[in-house]
Design a protein around this motif. Structure first.
Motif, PDB file in Angstrom:
ATOM      1  N   LEU A  45       8.969  34.643  32.643  1.00  0.00           N
ATOM      2  CA  LEU A  45       7.734  35.324  33.043  1.00  0.00           C
ATOM      3  C   LEU A  45       6.524  34.406  33.242  1.00  0.00           C
ATOM      4  CD1 LEU A  45       7.908  38.805  31.276  1.00  0.00           C
ATOM      5  CD2 LEU A  45       8.129  38.253  33.701  1.00  0.00           C
ATOM      6  N   PRO A  46       6.285  33.466  32.361  1.00  0.00           N
ATOM      7  CA  PRO A  46       5.061  32.667  32.587  1.00  0.00           C
ATOM      8  C   PRO A  46       5.056  31.992  33.963  1.00  0.00           C
ATOM      9  CG  PRO A  46       5.893  32.339  30.369  1.00  0.00           C
ATOM     10  CD  PRO A  46       6.943  33.124  31.091  1.00  0.00           C
ATOM     11  N   LYS A  47       6.196  31.447  34.375  1.00  0.00           N
ATOM     12  CA  LYS A  47       6.212  30.732  35.654  1.00  0.00           C
ATOM     13  C   LYS A  47       6.279  31.672  36.845  1.00  0.00           C
ATOM     14  CE  LYS A  47       7.444  26.386  33.778  1.00  0.00           C
ATOM     15  NZ  LYS A  47       8.244  25.181  33.780  1.00  0.00           N
ATOM     16  N   LEU A  48       6.851  32.868  36.638  1.00  0.00           N
ATOM     17  CA  LEU A  48       6.796  33.860  37.716  1.00  0.00           C
ATOM     18  C   LEU A  48       5.385  34.395  37.874  1.00  0.00           C
ATOM     19  CD1 LEU A  48      10.113  35.894  37.161  1.00  0.00           C
ATOM     20  CD2 LEU A  48       9.506  34.588  39.214  1.00  0.00           C
ATOM     21  N   VAL A  49       4.728  34.641  36.747  1.00  0.00           N
ATOM     22  CA  VAL A  49       3.356  35.161  36.800  1.00  0.00           C
ATOM     23  C   VAL A  49       2.423  34.130  37.438  1.00  0.00           C
ATOM     24  CG1 VAL A  49       1.355  35.739  35.359  1.00  0.00           C
ATOM     25  CG2 VAL A  49       3.574  36.831  34.914  1.00  0.00           C
ATOM     26  N   SER A  50       2.554  32.893  37.032  1.00  0.00           N
ATOM     27  CA  SER A  50       1.645  31.869  37.588  1.00  0.00           C
ATOM     28  C   SER A  50       1.927  31.617  39.059  1.00  0.00           C
ATOM     29  CB  SER A  50       1.809  30.560  36.822  1.00  0.00           C
ATOM     30  OG  SER A  50       3.054  29.949  37.160  1.00  0.00           O
ATOM     31  N   GLY A  51       3.138  31.960  39.489  1.00  0.00           N
ATOM     32  CA  GLY A  51       3.519  31.683  40.873  1.00  0.00           C
ATOM     33  C   GLY A  51       4.218  30.348  41.034  1.00  0.00           C
ATOM     34  N   GLU A  52       4.392  29.622  39.930  1.00  0.00           N
ATOM     35  CA  GLU A  52       5.097  28.344  40.023  1.00  0.00           C
ATOM     36  C   GLU A  52       6.526  28.577  40.514  1.00  0.00           C
ATOM     37  OE1 GLU A  52       4.690  26.011  36.463  1.00  0.00           O
ATOM     38  OE2 GLU A  52       6.398  24.730  37.000  1.00  0.00           O
ATOM     39  N   TRP A  53       7.118  29.684  40.115  1.00  0.00           N
ATOM     40  CA  TRP A  53       8.408  30.116  40.641  1.00  0.00           C
ATOM     41  C   TRP A  53       8.213  31.436  41.386  1.00  0.00           C
ATOM     42  CZ3 TRP A  53      11.523  29.647  35.403  1.00  0.00           C
ATOM     43  CH2 TRP A  53      11.632  28.273  35.057  1.00  0.00           C
ATOM     44  N   LEU A  54       9.155  31.708  42.289  1.00  0.00           N
ATOM     45  CA  LEU A  54       9.165  33.013  42.938  1.00  0.00           C
ATOM     46  C   LEU A  54      10.457  33.739  42.577  1.00  0.00           C
ATOM     47  CD1 LEU A  54       7.491  32.176  46.362  1.00  0.00           C
ATOM     48  CD2 LEU A  54       6.656  33.815  44.676  1.00  0.00           C
ATOM     49  N   GLY A  55      10.521  35.025  42.927  1.00  0.00           N
ATOM     50  CA  GLY A  55      11.686  35.823  42.553  1.00  0.00           C
ATOM     51  C   GLY A  55      12.144  36.707  43.693  1.00  0.00           C
ATOM     52  N   THR A  56      13.320  37.274  43.567  1.00  0.00           N
ATOM     53  CA  THR A  56      13.871  38.136  44.615  1.00  0.00           C
ATOM     54  C   THR A  56      14.557  39.352  44.006  1.00  0.00           C
ATOM     55  OG1 THR A  56      16.111  37.228  44.611  1.00  0.00           O
ATOM     56  CG2 THR A  56      14.470  36.063  45.940  1.00  0.00           C
ATOM     57  N   MET A  57      14.885  40.304  44.875  1.00  0.00           N
ATOM     58  CA  MET A  57      15.689  41.466  44.508  1.00  0.00           C
ATOM     59  C   MET A  57      16.960  41.441  45.350  1.00  0.00           C
ATOM     60  SD  MET A  57      12.589  44.245  44.626  1.00  0.00           S
ATOM     61  CE  MET A  57      13.662  45.690  44.521  1.00  0.00           C
ATOM     62  N   ASN A  58      18.123  41.395  44.721  1.00  0.00           N
ATOM     63  CA  ASN A  58      19.396  41.327  45.445  1.00  0.00           C
ATOM     64  C   ASN A  58      20.194  42.609  45.247  1.00  0.00           C
ATOM     65  OD1 ASN A  58      20.425  38.063  46.063  1.00  0.00           O
ATOM     66  ND2 ASN A  58      18.508  38.456  45.003  1.00  0.00           N
ATOM     67  N   LEU A  59      20.068  43.527  46.208  1.00  0.00           N
ATOM     68  CA  LEU A  59      20.787  44.788  46.104  1.00  0.00           C
ATOM     69  C   LEU A  59      21.835  44.909  47.208  1.00  0.00           C
ATOM     70  CD1 LEU A  59      17.680  45.263  45.135  1.00  0.00           C
ATOM     71  CD2 LEU A  59      18.272  47.657  45.246  1.00  0.00           C
ATOM     72  N   THR A  60      21.376  44.770  48.444  1.00  0.00           N
ATOM     73  CA  THR A  60      22.175  45.126  49.619  1.00  0.00           C
ATOM     74  C   THR A  60      23.363  44.185  49.813  1.00  0.00           C
ATOM     75  OG1 THR A  60      20.157  45.954  50.611  1.00  0.00           O
ATOM     76  CG2 THR A  60      21.995  45.564  52.097  1.00  0.00           C
ATOM     77  N   GLU A  61      24.470  44.762  50.235  1.00  0.00           N
ATOM     78  CA  GLU A  61      25.651  43.984  50.639  1.00  0.00           C
ATOM     79  C   GLU A  61      26.070  44.476  52.019  1.00  0.00           C
ATOM     80  OE1 GLU A  61      28.586  44.080  47.511  1.00  0.00           O
ATOM     81  OE2 GLU A  61      27.125  43.487  45.977  1.00  0.00           O
ATOM     82  N   PRO A  62      26.947  43.740  52.687  1.00  0.00           N
ATOM     83  CA  PRO A  62      27.289  44.159  54.056  1.00  0.00           C
ATOM     84  C   PRO A  62      27.721  45.615  54.135  1.00  0.00           C
ATOM     85  CG  PRO A  62      28.172  41.972  53.636  1.00  0.00           C
ATOM     86  CD  PRO A  62      27.584  42.454  52.335  1.00  0.00           C
ATOM     87  N   GLN A  63      28.475  46.086  53.159  1.00  0.00           N
ATOM     88  CA  GLN A  63      29.002  47.445  53.229  1.00  0.00           C
ATOM     89  C   GLN A  63      28.099  48.476  52.565  1.00  0.00           C
ATOM     90  OE1 GLN A  63      29.913  45.167  51.159  1.00  0.00           O
ATOM     91  NE2 GLN A  63      29.897  46.141  49.164  1.00  0.00           N
ATOM     92  N   CYS A  64      26.999  48.038  51.961  1.00  0.00           N
ATOM     93  CA  CYS A  64      26.161  49.048  51.314  1.00  0.00           C
ATOM     94  C   CYS A  64      24.688  48.687  51.272  1.00  0.00           C
ATOM     95  CB  CYS A  64      26.658  49.382  49.916  1.00  0.00           C
ATOM     96  SG  CYS A  64      26.547  48.048  48.735  1.00  0.00           S
ATOM     97  N   GLY A  65      23.885  49.695  51.583  1.00  0.00           N
ATOM     98  CA  GLY A  65      22.440  49.570  51.473  1.00  0.00           C
ATOM     99  C   GLY A  65      21.949  50.671  50.548  1.00  0.00           C
ATOM    100  N   THR A  66      21.799  51.871  51.108  1.00  0.00           N
ATOM    101  CA  THR A  66      21.366  53.020  50.317  1.00  0.00           C
ATOM    102  C   THR A  66      22.342  53.334  49.189  1.00  0.00           C
ATOM    103  OG1 THR A  66      20.322  53.938  52.275  1.00  0.00           O
ATOM    104  CG2 THR A  66      20.830  55.475  50.502  1.00  0.00           C
ATOM    105  N   ASP A  67      23.625  53.246  49.499  1.00  0.00           N
ATOM    106  CA  ASP A  67      24.661  53.695  48.573  1.00  0.00           C
ATOM    107  C   ASP A  67      25.130  52.538  47.704  1.00  0.00           C
ATOM    108  OD1 ASP A  67      26.797  54.820  47.276  1.00  0.00           O
ATOM    109  OD2 ASP A  67      27.816  55.502  49.098  1.00  0.00           O
ATOM    110  N   LEU A  68      24.378  52.256  46.634  1.00  0.00           N
ATOM    111  CA  LEU A  68      24.644  51.070  45.828  1.00  0.00           C
ATOM    112  C   LEU A  68      25.915  51.185  44.995  1.00  0.00           C
ATOM    113  CD1 LEU A  68      20.963  50.226  44.859  1.00  0.00           C
ATOM    114  CD2 LEU A  68      22.439  48.984  46.442  1.00  0.00           C
TER     115      LEU A  68
END
Lengths: 599, 599
Positions: free
Chosen positions: A151-174
């Protein structure tokens, strides 16, 4: 050359008179949000994004991101430097908790800044925007050790983050996710699979990128109930906090997209990458929804924000470009033609943009306040009420905010005539950028189903009943005042249409397709009433300030005129939406799929 | 991979049962349009464009056109070859007169082919499309010598043509044109000036390009009354018809645009180019309107045509992609998820597309018939009636056709979720291509003003009264039949809203801004009624055929269901549009321009 000026005056008006910040000085965070501090955020933060980020918006679109053969990705020229300045400035840490290096300001104030940032450069703003989702999930579900590590480095912006949900066969239907997480002897997991459409998945802005990844553990059910959430850093972190080895996660390619070219949309390959469970096993979906709900409010704001910039440029052009004559006779006979502003149809498009951007701004900031109250209000009752309202309206803010943002951008482009279609003028970029917001974080159809399929019926309809009571109460009160009586009467009528549509759903739920077929019209009907309520509050405040001889009279008059425009031009759609809903599912669902084919 | 199938069956249905081609065999041209010939045009012409032009649509978008340092322009790979095949095939000469090498078919048949061609490749179709405008103008206004010089080769497609109106300082307001035409001793004119946004202004498809150019002769009034029309060939033509010297007209640059990348949009520099007056001096605007009206109908058709291709692909995807479960329970329990078709909101978007593309197809073909009748009907009364109707509805076909085309393309993209935003899938191209049609040949706002400011009041409102009588008469007749009674009642109600809005305009014309502020809503109201009338005719024909046991029952049922969808889901908007119009101009025009600015 496109231009952008942060709408500080309007934001200030909303914070003072709709959100009423000074009613909440008893709450943590709000005490620090003194008028002077808020002014500084709006003025200085607005100046920063307009001066540093906006000049990179068009060039970033034209250049796009580049993936190199070694899998590294470079962002457009200037982005890296601007990001360093952004981190240094601290504008990204406004509402993060002090414990992790944040400024602990109310969420609503950060929301105001966020609008300006997206207006300046949506593709850029998405980099820290995605990290916010990761921060939210780790704050709520991360172990103390995970929080301390990331958290400290994500909050400061020294690191960034992502959300990995979607796959080729699924978007809405996780539930269809295939990415696997195998437990290892050291308590970590080995993550293997392919994720697509990962915004900011790889880039050159930060040394490390913290991926939050949905995957399935061995033997987990083959549905959304089997999903777990993992944190997977691009570079592994040593026990002393220093960066260690490269993790087995890489960017396989980047997508060529309609817009947001400055943001790298990546295919991410996890090849036995080391990850750690966040929260409980098989409770990943709930954890993801924490990120998702915050993200949905942020995406709704994107609609408004891109619309605002497009609108500002259309206003500029309407004042510069001379073409034709006023219908009432030449406005400037000494000139060869009048400016576009004299034409009622150009005005109609500009007023539409003004009514929706200002109305949505109020709704987004009011929504930001509910997020604060949900966490921090003094009584459980108040927290519950805020939670109900923001739960109900999150899909509306996302869906209506982005549909309207696209419509505003399209209209703004239309004001330019042929020049709007040419890249050089910058207007077509706003349309292309705005388009994605209707799709990601759950398409607007998915938002509408969240509203009518989940939120309406929750707790016996408690949230929607509270919303009805709030709107009805304010309409009733405003009808006694000559300045707002007409508006209140029209809003009350639109509310009546929404109530009738709600009743219709209840009476016709035996065929659940009736709910699905009316979902999007209902979302827009709710949006009309919700934004209508914001306009009632703005009109009421404007009338009161005017009566008291306070404030800028021209600004207050403009609020009253724009409220009237919203009432006369936008609210009538409520009746049509209700009738569409009452059409039900029969004609929508009757045809066999082959009858949709041409041959 | 995107795909396209010409909607031959639906076109055939419209030609037989809405246009009723066989009612007109008494007229020149129509006698030749036997069912067999028309079938051949639809089948063979459709196959040609689908096989030859459609495969170049996506690659043409990705490659775009290239201007070389010497001012030459190359079209995307494959275009030149495909154009040679197009010329050879003769599909471009369908409705041109035999005297100039054409096939002398009815315009309505050529319109049907034109839709297929635009659906296959809009950027490509614009090259011959622009030449059609030039042909129209020369046929009506050109001298016999000009006709002999240019028409045979324009008709055959050996040469192409352009329309040169816009200049940097003027688009809509052609009175501001600065291009000069100086008379020369030999009877020609020396043309000097800069034209912008010239579609197909320069390219490698033909040896010669015939430019039709608006310019001002010395001493001409500084308004649209001072404009003359000139024909300016790229290569001068020798007395024996062979190509001579290069004329002093050149492409200065090509525009980088949002879409239609396969069509070269040029800045054209006229540096004392040799041109010849077409028609009378200072009557250029009237001559240009001949090209323009034909072009506007063609642009309306573009909206439908691009929408059709986008829709077809969304249908394909909705049948292939599995995501989530039907609200009524799993439709295919053996599969991990159901296809998108089960979701009512996906259906809603597909039915919207089906209702509007089929309705607009009928309206465009019916419009094509009016163009034929305007020229060829047996009595002056019939010719006048057709002329009135097509004059009234040309701006509606253009404005509503293109607004709906964009909406359909946007919805079709939405069906794809995130994949719709990625270039590879092809859907975002349809949105980008469709967007221009709302702008060029007069923005849709200009169309709306043409409708309410000119067409409504012409000849004491004769055209709109005839339209009202036609719709009211068909509704009254259809109300007696159980199969169409409900639809007719709903259409009658929408007509009532349109009549009320028309009356409101008449009563509030003292402030002409009231007309301007309601113009676009009125155009859409008229579009609802006009397309509604087409659906009434289709529903009536379907019901009659079904009762007679003729035709494909599933196809006829689909027509009846889609008519019902149009009635339940689209017609309700009429009331909202009327109320928007009745809002008038006050709130639209009240604000001083500075109150639109952020700061």
């Amino acid at each position: 050359m496109p231009q952008y000026t942060p709408p500080v005056r309007d934001t200030r008006f909303v914070l003072d008179h709709v959100v009423k910040l000074n009613n909440y000085t008893n709450l943590p965070s709000f005490a620090a949000a003194t008028p002077d501090t808020v002014d500084a955020v709006l003025e200085e933060g607005g100046r920063f994004v307009a001066e540093v980020l906006f000049p990179l918006n068009q060039s970033g679109d034209q250049e796009g991101c580049t993936r190199h053969p070694d899998g590294t990705v470079t962002t457009p020229k200037g982005f890296k430097d601007a990001y360093a300045k952004f981190v240094e400035s601290g504008w990204g840490t406004l509402s993060a908790p002090e414990a992790f290096g944040g400024q602990d300001m109310p969420h609503v104030v950060a929301t105001a800044f966020q609008e300006f940032m997206v207006s300046s450069n949506m593709a850029f703003a998405m980099y820290p925007g995605l990290a916010h989702g990761a921060i939210s999930a780790l704050r709520v579900k991360g172990s103390p050790e995970q929080q301390q590590t990331y958290l400290p480095k994500l909050v400061s912006g020294e690191w960034l983050g992502t959300m990995n949900l979607t796959e080729p066969q699924c978007g809405t239907d996780l539930g269809l996710i295939k990415t696997k997480a195998e437990p290892q002897a050291d308590g970590s997991y080995s993550i293997t699979g392919t994720k697509i459409f990962i915004s900011a998945g790889e880039h050159d802005l930060t040394e490390n990128i913290i991926h939050l990844v949905l995957a399935k553990t061995p033997g987990a059910p083959d549905s959304s109930k089997g999903i777990s959430l993992f944190v997977v850093p691009k570079i592994l972190i040593n026990a002393d906090g220093s960066l260690g080895e490269r993790n087995a996660v890489s960017c396989g390619s980047i997508e060529h997209k309609m817009g947001i070219h400055g943001n790298a949309t990546c295919v991410m390959n996890y090849d036995g990458a080391k990850g750690w469970l966040v929260g409980e096993e098989m409770k990943g979906l709930a954890a993801m929804f924490i990120m998702m709900n915050a993200a949905r409010l942020g995406v709704g704001l994107q609609g408004l924000a891109v619309g605002e910039t497009a609108y500002q440029n259309a206003v500029q052009y309407a004042g510069d470009r001379r073409q034709g004559r006023a219908l009432t006779g030449p406005a400037e006979p000494a000139e060869k033609a009048d400016v576009l502003f004299v034409h009622p149809d150009v005005r109609r498009m500009l007023m539409h943009a003004k009514a929706w951007t200002e109305g949505l701004r109020a709704l987004c900031l009011w929504g930001g306040l509910q997020v604060d109250l949900e966490d921090h209000a003094e009584t459980e009752e108040e927290r519950q009420a805020a939670s109900d309202l923001i739960g109900l309206l999150t899909p509306v803010i996302k869906g209506v905010g982005t549909d309207k943002g696209y419509e505003i951008a399209t209209n703004a482009q239309q004001v330019y005539g042929g020049h709007g279609y040419i890249q050089e003028w910058g207007m077509e970029q706003y349309v292309r950028d705005a388009r994605i917001a209707m799709i990601y974080e759950g398409t607007n159809g998915v938002q509408a189903m969240d509203l009518v399929g989940r939120k309406l019926a929750m707790n016996g309809g408690r949230a929607v009943q509270a919303f009805f009571a709030m709107v009805a109460g304010e309409c009733a009160a405003a009808k006694g005042d000559a300045a707002t009586a007409d508006f209140a009467g029209r809003l009350e009528k639109a509310l009546g249409e929404m109530q009738a549509a709600t009743m219709w759903f209840m009476g016709n739920i035996a065929n659940p397709n009736n709910i699905g077929a009316g979902a999007v019209p209902y979302m827009h009907l709710t949006g009309l009433v919700a934004v209508g309520l914001m306009w009632l509050r703005m009109a009421k405040a404007a009338a009161e300030l005017k009566a008291a001889g306070e404030g800028d009279a021209a600004f207050l008059d403009a609020k009253l005129v724009t409220a009237r425009f919203f009432a006369e031009r936008m609210l009538p759609e409520a009746g049509s939406l209700r009738r569409q809903i009452e059409g039900g599912a029969d004609a929508v669902m009757a045809l066999p799929p082959e009858m949709f084919r041409a041959a």
